[in-house]
Enzyme design. Structure first.
Site: not given
Ligand code: ADP
Length: 511
Positions: A208, A284, A318, A415
């Protein structure tokens, strides 16, 4: 388009651009789902729009898969896994198929780079030199592994069977049907990271893609069919996270879910896996990676290195080096250098070959990054470069360097996933390691120093899955990538990834 960035002027070149005929053709009709080797509409018939983040314009439409489509895709993947030409294929044949897929991708490099730029916004030069070649390499690397997935023979000493002789060995078998949910920052590359080990080990897949960037995965689906993968081995269902993604994560007939995305959604995936069938989970997730410049660093390397660490892919990595710690004796020089670097970055439409930084991926992402900028500035941080949105067309943000930051500020803790670096001075390298490690994340870290022993020592102390010394953002298909702490479970790439797509079976024979 010109914008006063407070301390400087930046030129944004959203010029007219031309989409190639090949890509225009691909976008000219709504793209369908790949289920059981065929392109099909969503069961509901619904589609959703694909937006070019440089302009905010709709460039195409794709099928909106939901629970029923996931159901059909999982059924196809199950059948292909249990009884199909795929199950009978030798490891060598699996390897050759992956290699063929890599060749096809390489032959279509320009088209994929363009799709990636239109969909994600990234500069076409970056897509050409990084995203697509890295995906090609990953498939080739994993092709080599297909014939090397081995068990062990294990001598055993069973205390309650004196005198008996046994032969014990392990088999590594594919884990089964894998649901793979990927993000929008490197759409093709993330698909490759996920598909490569799954196909090398003999799993079947329901992929997906992120709703913001479905195009390259769908084009890759065409190449997967062209390469000759049997029906049902790879199924691709585009759709939204809360519907298609959630249905995949909670599906009782999926053996493993591999996810890349936010830590917040990662926790939802774990919950869904636990509440359905306790499927295997690899994750992850996010990061807030420290980038440490020691007093003896070579500043000709460290300054562009620190800038690239955060500004590559517009900070939408990331592992972005988003917390910059600089020894106080060189703080002003480094900040001055990074700020000047930021101000020279050519921000613009990704299809302009001169562009070095494109827009953020979506309006949501623009809002989120601007809110963080507001939060940092209102808490007392100062922007020595950038600090705000550029213009009002597309989702562009100025490459930003924030100083006067404190450890407790939201911009230092959370983040941002945008081109925003926070910088802080330090005095003692021994004291900076606990500060660098004082985060819920542990994806990456870097150290800049001429004293390589110091670099090695810090590398041991930093709690992160990747540590770079005198470099940043160095990726290779052979290097494992993943996180400590809330940055994830398991590793992508390298042979570490293969372990996570196999089950170990211990077989014991009495002789
Ligand atoms: P971001 O916040 O950066 O967009 P997300 O973690 O939300 O990143 O998205 C990464 C991927 O996870 C996308 O493919 C998205 O559709 C999917 N996703 C989002 N929410 C869910 C969910 N509840 N369950 C499963 N997948 C999800």
């Amino acid at each position: 388009m010109i914008s006063n960035g407070g301390t400087y002027i930046m030129t944004v070149t959203v010029e007219s651009y031309r989409i190639s005929d090949t890509v225009s053709r691909f976008l000219s009709r709504p793209r369908q789902l790949l289920i059981n080797g065929r392109w099909v509409d969503a069961a509901s018939g619904k589609t959703f729009e694909v937006v070019n983040p440089a302009t905010g314009e709709t460039v195409g439409r794709v099928a909106e898969g939901e629970r029923e489509d996931i159901e059909r895709a999982v059924r196809a993947a199950r059948e292909a896994f249990e009884d199909s030409p795929w199950t009978k294929m030798t490891p060598s044949e699996r390897g050759r198929l992956l290699w063929r897929l890599a060749d096809l991708l390489e032959q279509n490099l320009d088209e994929f780079a363009e799709l990636e730029t239109i969909d994600n916004g990234k500069p076409i030069s970056v897509a050409r030199f990084a995203d697509v070649p890295l995906a090609v390499d990953l498939f080739r690397y994993m092709a080599g592994w297909a014939t090397k997935i081995e068990g062990n023979t294990i001598p055993i000493s069973v205390p309650y069977a004196p005198g008996a002789e046994f032969l014990s060995y392990t088999l590594r078998e594919p884990v089964g049907v894998v649901g793979q949910i990927i993000p929008w920052n490197f759409p093709l590359l993330m698909a490759a990271w996920k598909l490569g080990p799954a196909l090398a080990t003999g799993c079947t897949v329901v992929l997906k893609p992120a709703e913001q960037t479905p195009l390259s995965a769908l084009r890759l689906g065409e190449l997967i069919l062209e390469a000759g993968y049997p029906d049902g081995v790879v199924n691709i269902v585009t759709g939204f996270g809360e519907t298609a993604g959630a249905a995949l994560a909670s599906h009782p007939d999926v053996d493993k879910v591999a996810f890349t995305g936010s830590t917040e959604v990662g926790k939802l995936i774990v919950k869904a896996a636990g509440e359905s069938n306790l499927k295997k989970v690899t994750l992850e997730l996010g990061g807030k990676s420290p980038n440490i410049v020691l007093k003896d660093a070579d500043l000709d390397l460290a300054i562009p290195g620190a800038a690239n660490a955060i500004f590559f892919n517009h900070g939408q990595c990331c592992c972005a080096g988003s917390r910059l710690y600089i020894h106080k004796q060189i703080f002003d020089d480094v900040i001055d250098g990074v700020a000047k670097y930021a101000q020279k970055i050519r921000v613009g439409h990704g299809l302009d070959p001169k562009t070095q930084m494109g827009p953020l991926v979506s309006h949501d992402q623009l809002t989120r990054v601007c809110e963080y900028l507001q939060s940092g500035l209102s808490e007392g941080a100062k922007a020595v470069a950038g600090g705000k949105r550029i213009g009002d067309t597309g989702y562009f943000v100025e490459p930003t360097v924030l100083v006067n930051t404190r450890h407790d500020m939201k911009v230092v803790q959370e983040e941002i996933f945008g081109p925003v670096v926070t910088a802080m001075p330090f005095e003692d390298p021994e004291e900076i390691t606990p500060v660098a490690n004082d985060t819920v994340y542990g994806l990456a870290a870097a150290v800049w120093t001429r004293d390589i022993s110091k670099g090695h020592r810090l590398a041991r102390r930093l709690k992160a899955g990747s540590v770079w010394v005198n470099c940043y953002n160095i990726f290779d298909a052979a290097l494992p990538f993943g996180g400590y702490k809330q940055s994830g479970w398991g590793r992508e790439m390298g042979h570490a990834a293969l372990d996570l797509y196999t089950e170990v079976k211990a077989v014991t024979v009495q002789l």
